[in-house]
Write a protein that holds these residues in place. Sequence first.
Motif, mmCIF file in Angstrom:
data_model
loop_
_atom_site.group_PDB
_atom_site.id
_atom_site.type_symbol
_atom_site.label_atom_id
_atom_site.label_comp_id
_atom_site.label_asym_id
_atom_site.label_seq_id
_atom_site.Cartn_x
_atom_site.Cartn_y
_atom_site.Cartn_z
ATOM 1 N N LEU A 208 41.751 -12.595 -62.126
ATOM 2 C CA LEU A 208 41.159 -11.987 -60.934
ATOM 3 C C LEU A 208 40.598 -13.051 -60.001
ATOM 4 O O LEU A 208 40.860 -13.036 -58.788
ATOM 5 N N ILE A 209 39.820 -13.989 -60.558
ATOM 6 C CA ILE A 209 39.218 -15.039 -59.740
ATOM 7 C C ILE A 209 40.295 -15.863 -59.036
ATOM 8 O O ILE A 209 40.200 -16.170 -57.841
ATOM 9 N N ASP A 210 41.347 -16.234 -59.770
ATOM 10 C CA ASP A 210 42.415 -17.043 -59.181
ATOM 11 C C ASP A 210 43.132 -16.283 -58.070
ATOM 12 O O ASP A 210 43.467 -16.850 -57.018
ATOM 13 N N ALA A 211 43.388 -14.976 -58.288
ATOM 14 C CA ALA A 211 44.081 -14.167 -57.282
ATOM 15 C C ALA A 211 43.249 -14.056 -56.008
ATOM 16 O O ALA A 211 43.764 -14.208 -54.892
ATOM 17 N N VAL A 212 41.945 -13.803 -56.159
ATOM 18 C CA VAL A 212 41.066 -13.698 -54.997
ATOM 19 C C VAL A 212 40.940 -15.057 -54.311
ATOM 20 O O VAL A 212 40.941 -15.155 -53.072
ATOM 21 N N ASP A 213 40.848 -16.116 -55.099
ATOM 22 C CA ASP A 213 40.751 -17.464 -54.555
ATOM 23 C C ASP A 213 41.977 -17.795 -53.714
ATOM 24 O O ASP A 213 41.868 -18.345 -52.602
ATOM 25 N N ASP A 214 43.171 -17.463 -54.229
ATOM 26 C CA ASP A 214 44.413 -17.717 -53.485
ATOM 27 C C ASP A 214 44.442 -16.907 -52.192
ATOM 28 O O ASP A 214 44.859 -17.402 -51.141
ATOM 29 N N TRP A 215 44.008 -15.639 -52.266
ATOM 30 C CA TRP A 215 44.009 -14.762 -51.088
ATOM 31 C C TRP A 215 43.071 -15.307 -50.019
ATOM 32 O O TRP A 215 43.403 -15.360 -48.833
ATOM 33 N N LEU A 216 41.875 -15.733 -50.438
ATOM 34 C CA LEU A 216 40.888 -16.231 -49.488
ATOM 35 C C LEU A 216 41.291 -17.583 -48.890
ATOM 36 O O LEU A 216 40.985 -17.866 -47.723
ATOM 37 N N SER A 217 41.955 -18.415 -49.692
ATOM 38 C CA SER A 217 42.331 -19.746 -49.204
ATOM 39 C C SER A 217 43.282 -19.661 -48.017
ATOM 40 O O SER A 217 43.317 -20.562 -47.170
ATOM 41 N N LYS A 218 44.054 -18.571 -47.929
ATOM 42 C CA LYS A 218 44.989 -18.389 -46.801
ATOM 43 C C LYS A 218 44.271 -17.889 -45.547
ATOM 44 O O LYS A 218 44.846 -17.878 -44.463
ATOM 45 N N ARG A 219 43.031 -17.448 -45.700
ATOM 46 C CA ARG A 219 42.284 -16.873 -44.580
ATOM 47 C C ARG A 219 41.004 -17.638 -44.256
ATOM 48 O O ARG A 219 40.267 -17.238 -43.361
ATOM 49 N N GLU A 220 40.769 -18.716 -44.987
ATOM 50 C CA GLU A 220 39.527 -19.460 -44.798
ATOM 51 C C GLU A 220 39.482 -20.104 -43.425
ATOM 52 O O GLU A 220 40.456 -20.693 -42.949
#
Length: 261
Positions: A208-220
């Motif tokens: 879960l953490i990795d999936a959210v981290d990947d999602w946020l990294s594209k929108r940071e």
Amino acid sequence: MKKKPKPAGKLRAESDHHLEQVALAARARITQSVDSLLSEFACEFSAPRVAPRTEESNNSSLQESYERLKTAAQALTLWYSEEGFLASDGNPKPLRRTGKFSLTTLATTLAGDHLNAERLVQDLIDFGLVVKEGISYIPAKRSAVVGAPSALILAHATAAIVRLIETVAHNVSRGVPARYERHVADVRIHATDLPVFLRFVEQQGQYLIDAVDDWLSKREIKGSPRANEVTVGIGVFAWVDPSRRMTSRMPSRGGAIVPRK
């Protein structure tokens, strides 16, 4: 001209003083959040008036410690995601401490100047976030997991506690939009199943953490702070209550607690 290194005893004293400052600021910050939550439930509630126990320097120490751990976590994320730091199999490249392409290179990408980059490299090593592989280093894990007591982990714990309290307070006050907060609580299992439970939670939580981290990294958002932005994140933890006799006659099966839909 190189500076003469400080004696070990003096370094230890400075470290203890810094940790004491962070601890005082952590207590004040958590107390403030608890008082804010209680005010949502008790109309007449007012926090007891006490003399200030924390100076501005203590708050600065707390924030500085948190920023150091956050920067270390960002370094690991960069190591796992930036093409230049990835091997042909998609895993992080082993990096030497110094050199043309090294831990120092990785740290400089985030820290900017040489002094902060050196401190970041030292933090990665001192807190066990990297492990030695021959003459190089590789990440111990994708996330910054620090177990030993320190100012950095105290700052992290304070932020986690405060954010959970603030999320509950936001939902109780009918804030919009509602923030996600769920628990699976009070499920009795055999003590022998506890290690399996903790491994399972660690694996699923990391997904879960990795999936959210990947999602946020594209929108940071990069660069200077802007007016129309917010800071977001997610935290995952498991808890264990010690063995005790159940005094309630209610069914023993726990379930998902949903504070608000």
